[in-house]
Design a protein around this motif. Structure first.
Motif, PDB file in Angstrom:
ATOM      1  N   ASP A  96       1.388  35.200  22.831  1.00  0.00           N
ATOM      2  CA  ASP A  96       1.853  36.578  22.406  1.00  0.00           C
ATOM      3  C   ASP A  96       1.761  37.160  24.207  1.00  0.00           C
ATOM      4  N   GLN A 156       3.067  36.206  27.384  1.00  0.00           N
ATOM      5  CA  GLN A 156       4.011  35.533  27.385  1.00  0.00           C
ATOM      6  C   GLN A 156       5.657  35.676  26.711  1.00  0.00           C
ATOM      7  N   GLY A 157       4.836  36.493  26.249  1.00  0.00           N
ATOM      8  CA  GLY A 157       6.111  37.097  24.939  1.00  0.00           C
ATOM      9  C   GLY A 157       6.341  38.028  25.555  1.00  0.00           C
ATOM     10  N   ARG A 158       4.882  39.333  26.411  1.00  0.00           N
ATOM     11  CA  ARG A 158       5.084  40.664  26.159  1.00  0.00           C
ATOM     12  C   ARG A 158       5.595  40.542  28.046  1.00  0.00           C
ATOM     13  N   GLN A 162       8.005  38.048  28.331  1.00  0.00           N
ATOM     14  CA  GLN A 162       9.257  38.258  29.443  1.00  0.00           C
ATOM     15  C   GLN A 162      10.504  38.811  28.219  1.00  0.00           C
ATOM     16  N   THR A 163       9.835  39.507  27.745  1.00  0.00           N
ATOM     17  CA  THR A 163       9.768  40.929  27.542  1.00  0.00           C
ATOM     18  C   THR A 163      10.202  42.001  28.567  1.00  0.00           C
ATOM     19  N   ARG A 164       9.625  41.837  29.410  1.00  0.00           N
ATOM     20  CA  ARG A 164       9.445  42.851  30.737  1.00  0.00           C
ATOM     21  C   ARG A 164      10.401  42.433  31.653  1.00  0.00           C
ATOM     22  N   ALA A 203      13.095  40.586  30.848  1.00  0.00           N
ATOM     23  CA  ALA A 203      14.659  40.800  30.022  1.00  0.00           C
ATOM     24  C   ALA A 203      15.003  42.725  30.442  1.00  0.00           C
ATOM     25  N   ASP A 204      14.131  42.992  30.081  1.00  0.00           N
ATOM     26  CA  ASP A 204      14.877  44.754  30.051  1.00  0.00           C
ATOM     27  C   ASP A 204      15.175  45.129  31.534  1.00  0.00           C
ATOM     28  N   SER A 226      18.349  43.602  33.278  1.00  0.00           N
ATOM     29  CA  SER A 226      19.446  44.186  31.813  1.00  0.00           C
ATOM     30  C   SER A 226      19.173  46.016  32.459  1.00  0.00           C
ATOM     31  N   GLU A 250       6.458  43.333  38.257  1.00  0.00           N
ATOM     32  CA  GLU A 250       6.369  41.886  37.561  1.00  0.00           C
ATOM     33  C   GLU A 250       6.481  40.944  37.480  1.00  0.00           C
TER      34      GLU A 250
END
Length: 319
Positions: free
Chosen positions: A150, A152-154, A156-158, A160-161, A164, A182
């Motif tokens: 969980d 690691q997923g958070r 990766q989401t940050r 990726a944002d 972008s 980050e």
């Protein structure tokens, strides 16, 4: 004779059913209760006795849980109970997280692991979570792996944002700083697997180089030191400090020295800059560099606190 056998079989079924119901009432794990019922029924007359003996030995050894034998990770009756706050009134539950992992109560271990999800800085518990991965209680190990995934997923989401946003505006200073912070967090916390770290190092160094170039450019124009206006002052001075720590982690002590000295020149009022120079000199066993810093301290416009004073007093005593 047939009647006697029939009576014994009925008594066996009833005894096994009563035992299974009593066990289920105590522990609440339906799947394990069914398995116990089947085992008891397939061993006429001695089934309940065998299960009772197993229960006895399990009580003697808290780590020998039956659910690990036949259910792998086991089954928890009410997962929501694991999300409750740890009861601070119990001595074991008031212990530090790493001590909780050593307790024999597996419920406390599991609740502690799941409770880390309540904290905004779950990464602060990464060492505890990694230790929990090797815990003998397979449920605790499983929950730790879920929390790490969980986390690691958070991350990766940050990332990726931020990627972008940088793709839309590569020169946006706030986004670049956020990316640098980050990525530094990823390296510092050890959230990502060691095999994947090199590419995060590369991304961090790229972002850090851009920020340091801007910060040093601002310093040369006499706009960097001690500014209240961030638009004028340039990047967060912490980018120097973070780069020094990363360089030292990578063994790049010469670049760490250059960065620490540049940090002190650009921000002579920063206690972190003083500490970074001390840190690098100690790492390089540079006594002359330490002496030069100690001689300059009285001329620097920096307010020193206990964070640095204890190091400085120690170094002066060694002179």
């Amino acid at each position: 004779m047939d009647a006697v056998i029939a009576v014994l079989l009925v008594l066996h079924v009833l005894l096994t059913a009563v035992y299974t119901w009593d066990w289920f009432d105590s522990f609440g794990r339906l799947q394990e209760a069914v398995i116990r019922l089947v085992i008891g029924l397939t061993l006429p007359l001695v089934g309940v006795l065998v299960l009772k003996l197993v229960d006895f030995f399990c009580e003697q050894d808290a780590s020998a849980q039956m659910d690990e034998i036949w259910l792998g990770r086991g089954e928890v009756a009410d997962d929501l109970n694991l999300l409750r706050d740890v009861d601070a009134s119990a001595a074991g539950r008031a212990a530090p997280a790493v001590d909780v992992l050593a307790l024999s109560d597996y419920g406390d271990r599991r609740r502690m692991i799941m409770d880390t999800l309540r904290h905004a800085d779950t990464a602060d518990y990464i060492d505890v979570l990694r230790e929990a991965l090797a815990n003998e209680d397979q449920e605790t190990s499983h929950y730790a792996s879920v929390v790490i995934m969980d986390l690691q997923g958070r991350v990766q989401t940050r990332l990726a944002d931020l990627r972008s946003r940088l793709a839309e505006d590569p020169d946006d200073p706030e986004t670049l700083e956020a990316m640098e912070r980050e990525l530094y967090g990823v390296i510092r916390d050890g959230v990502i697997d060691e095999n994947s770290l090199p590419r995060y190092y590369d991304a961090y160094l790229s972002a850090s180089d851009h920020l340091l170039a801007r910060a040093l450019s601002g310093a040369e124009k006499d706009v960097a030191p001690a500014r209240a206006d961030r638009d004028v002052a340039g990047p967060d001075p912490g980018c120097f400090h973070r780069r020094v720590l990363v360089d030292l982690r990578r063994g790049e002590t010469e670049h760490a020295r250059e960065t620490a000295n540049a940090y002190l020149r650009a921000h002579p009022d920063s206690e972190d800059a003083v500490l970074d120079v001390i840190r690098v000199c100690v790492r390089q066993s540079d006594r002359e560099g330490l002496d030069r810093l100690l001689d300059r301290l009285d001329d620097l416009p920096v307010m020193l606190t206990s964070r640095s004073l204890r190091h400085i007093r120690f170094l002066r005593e060694q002179c």
